[in-house]
Structure formats: structure tokens, C-alpha cells
Motif scaffolding. Structure first.
Motif, short mmCIF file in Angstrom:
data_model
loop_
_atom_site.label_atom_id
_atom_site.label_comp_id
_atom_site.label_asym_id
_atom_site.label_seq_id
_atom_site.Cartn_x
_atom_site.Cartn_y
_atom_site.Cartn_z
N ALA A 140 36.17 44.85 40.33
CA ALA A 140 36.48 46.12 39.66
C ALA A 140 35.30 46.66 38.87
CB ALA A 140 37.68 45.93 38.73
N TYR A 143 31.65 46.72 41.97
CA TYR A 143 31.71 47.32 43.30
C TYR A 143 31.83 48.84 43.19
CZ TYR A 143 32.76 47.37 48.34
OH TYR A 143 32.71 47.58 49.70
N GLN A 144 30.75 49.52 43.54
CA GLN A 144 30.66 50.95 43.33
C GLN A 144 30.18 51.64 44.61
OE1 GLN A 144 28.07 51.48 39.91
NE2 GLN A 144 29.14 49.91 38.75
N LEU A 221 35.40 56.00 46.04
CA LEU A 221 35.26 55.02 44.96
C LEU A 221 35.22 55.66 43.58
CD1 LEU A 221 32.93 52.55 46.82
CD2 LEU A 221 35.17 52.02 45.86
N PRO A 224 38.63 53.77 42.16
CA PRO A 224 38.64 52.58 43.01
C PRO A 224 40.02 51.95 43.22
CG PRO A 224 37.57 52.14 40.90
CD PRO A 224 37.78 53.60 40.98
N ARG A 256 38.67 50.22 46.67
CA ARG A 256 37.74 49.19 46.23
C ARG A 256 37.80 47.92 47.08
NH1 ARG A 256 40.47 46.97 40.57
NH2 ARG A 256 42.51 46.42 41.45
#
Length: 292
Positions: A140, A143-144, A221, A224, A256
Motif C-alpha cells: 500500500a 507500489y505506485q 493507481l 489504489p 494495487r
């Protein structure tokens, strides 16, 4: 800095082109250049101010990549050829994320340095940005959109981690600013190798439509925890469920939780469905790219 990278490369027998952005350091470097019988070439310029988004004359140390590559004597090669040039350096910490995004756009559009082929970057970045680059789906915090885009676009290799204490970090003395990080570890600078993938443009992803791919990933995203089906429905895509089924992506998947390669497959499926050219998405992409 004190020239550790330059000295290491010269000692290894590599031909080095050194970009120096501080004119006061040029005389010493030029003296070294004259003593090395062609192994070192010194140019007044700043790699991180290449191809500035301005009109009119570009004033040094900012410079245009075509002038730089001409001065270096490096010619453009096809994308699938070997790496024509390796870049070593330290990202400016104050503009680290912005710089990485500019490099991403250049990579996918084959503009700036990437007009000359798959330029390999060997750069020191903060540990927190390295964690973002290499994050896994479902993380969370890390992760982009940039995670997905870098992993699709490049092979990412960690070469070395060095504690911040090894570097001059007192700003009053011109040192690096240690970026603050609440959620991710940030105790080191990481020397990371980013090598553009040879097969990046072998499918339906092309430099001409890559800005749409970037925008799609950023849109997905931005929230997400949202379901991918909801995102597809927001794009007025009638057969979103069918498309996800064909791609073997669960209907209830959160954005996500998709792997980078899933985003590429989704983009290529959307391209083949002709949806991007028929809906408002295209105009949104252009407006977003202008703003960025």
C-alpha cells in the motif's frame, strides 16, 4: 562531489565524459583531461538540466541532448541494439522524484537521451525511492504508478547501498539533503542500474502512444484500493468484465494488486478494442501530459 565515481571509472580504464555544472571546478578538471591522453573529456553542463522545457536559447550549464551527444561523438543506434552509453551520477535530492518522472517520460517517448538508444543509468537514489521502484503489488505504501512504469520499462538492479553518513549531508557546506521519509526506510543512498528493456516496444506499446499508457497507469493507481472494473466503467467501457476475464484478471481485483505486466497487457487489450480513440480518454491524456 569529490569525484569518486569519475576517479573509479578512470582507474578502470573506461573512457569518461565528465559533465561539470560548476564553472569554478572546470580548470582542475581540464588540467586532468589534458594529462590523460584522450581518456577523459570535460564538458560544462548539467545532466539533470538536459533539454529544459523552455523556448529560446539554452544557457549553460543547461544544455540540449543533441549538442551533448554531438560533443561526445556518440551516434544514435536502433532501440534493440546494445547499450550505446552508460551514465553514472547522483540524483539531486531536492528534485529526485521530479527527475525520475522526467526520465520516465523521456524513456517511453524515446526523447532526450533515449533518442540515441537504450541509455543505461547507474544512479544513486534515496533508499525510499529505490523501495518505490522495486515494490511488489499490494504494498500500500510503496507500489505506485512510477513503480509499474519503471518495472515495465527497465531492468532494475541494485549495485550498492551506502549509508547516508558516508556523504556530506550538511546543507550549509553544499552537501546533500537527507530526504525525510515517514513510511519507507531511508537510511542509505542506493546505486541502482536502470537498463531499458530491449523488448519494450515490440508489442502494441509504442513511443507514439506511450503517454496514454502512462496516463492509464496513473489513473488506475490514483486510488489504489479501487476495483479495476470500476475504473474501466468510469472510462465508459461496456465490456470491461469480459476483457478482464480474457486477460485472466479477477473481476474484483484492486488496482494495487495488478502486476506491472498486467497493466501492459490491459493497455494493449484496450488499444486493440479501439476504445481509447473513441472516448474522452484521449483528450484527458493530452491535458494531463501538458500539466505534467
Amino acid at each position: 562531489g569529490p569525484g569518486i565515481l569519475t576517479r573509479t571509472l578512470l582507474n578502470a580504464g573506461v573512457r569518461v565524459v565528465a559533465l561539470e555544472s560548476n564553472s569554478s571546478f572546470l580548470p582542475n578538471l581540464q588540467s586532468l583531461e589534458n594529462s590523460l591522453d584522450g581518456q577523459l573529456k570535460v564538458i560544462y553542463g548539467d545532466f539533470f538540466r538536459l533539454d529544459p522545457l523552455v523556448t529560446g536559447t539554452v544557457k549553460p550549464p543547461a544544455m540540449c541532448s543533441d549538442k551533448l551527444f554531438e560533443a561526445m561523438g556518440v551516434a544514435a543506434v536502433p532501440w534493440r541494439a546494445d547499450v550505446p552509453l552508460k551514465v553514472f551520477g547522483i540524483l539531486p535530492q531536492k528534485k529526485e522524484r521530479n527527475t525520475l518522472w522526467r526520465l520516465l517520460f523521456a524513456l517511453y517517448e524515446c526523447s532526450s537521451i533515449y533518442r540515441y538508444g537504450r541509455i543505461e543509468l547507474n544512479i544513486f537514489i534515496s533508499e525510499k525511492e529505490y523501495k518505490v521502484l522495486t515494490a511488489k503489488p499490494g504494498d500500500a505504501r510503496a507500489y505506485q504508478a512510477s513503480t509499474v512504469l519503471w518495472q515495465v520499462g527497465c531492468e532494475i538492479q541494485l549495485l550498492h547501498m551506502e549509508p547516508w553518513s558516508s556523504f556530506l549531508t550538511n546543507l550549509k557546506n553544499g552537501g546533500l539533503a537527507v530526504p525525510k521519509s515517514t513510511w519507507l526506510p531511508n537510511d542509505h543512498l542506493c546505486l541502482v542500474r536502470l537498463t531499458p528493456r530491449q523488448n519494450l516496444f515490440t508489442g502494441d506499446l509504442k513511443p507514439t502512444n506511450s503517454s496514454t499508457f502512462i496516463f492509464m497507469v496513473k489513473q488506475c493507481l490514483a486510488k489504489p484500493k479501487s476495483r479495476l472494473t470500476d475504473r474501466l466503467n468510469s472510462w465508459s467501457l461496456d465490456n470491461g468484465d469480459k476483457m478482464l476475464s480474457e486477460l485472466e484478471i479477477p473481476e474484483n481485483a484492486e488496482t494495487r494488486n495488478l502486476y506491472p505486466e498486467d497493466y501492459r497487457r490491459l493497455f494493449e487489450a484496450l488499444q486493440n478494442s479501439n476504445m481509447f480513440s473513441e472516448m474522452w480518454f484521449h483528450d484527458e491524456v493530452l491535458e494531463s501530459i501538458r500539466n505534467i
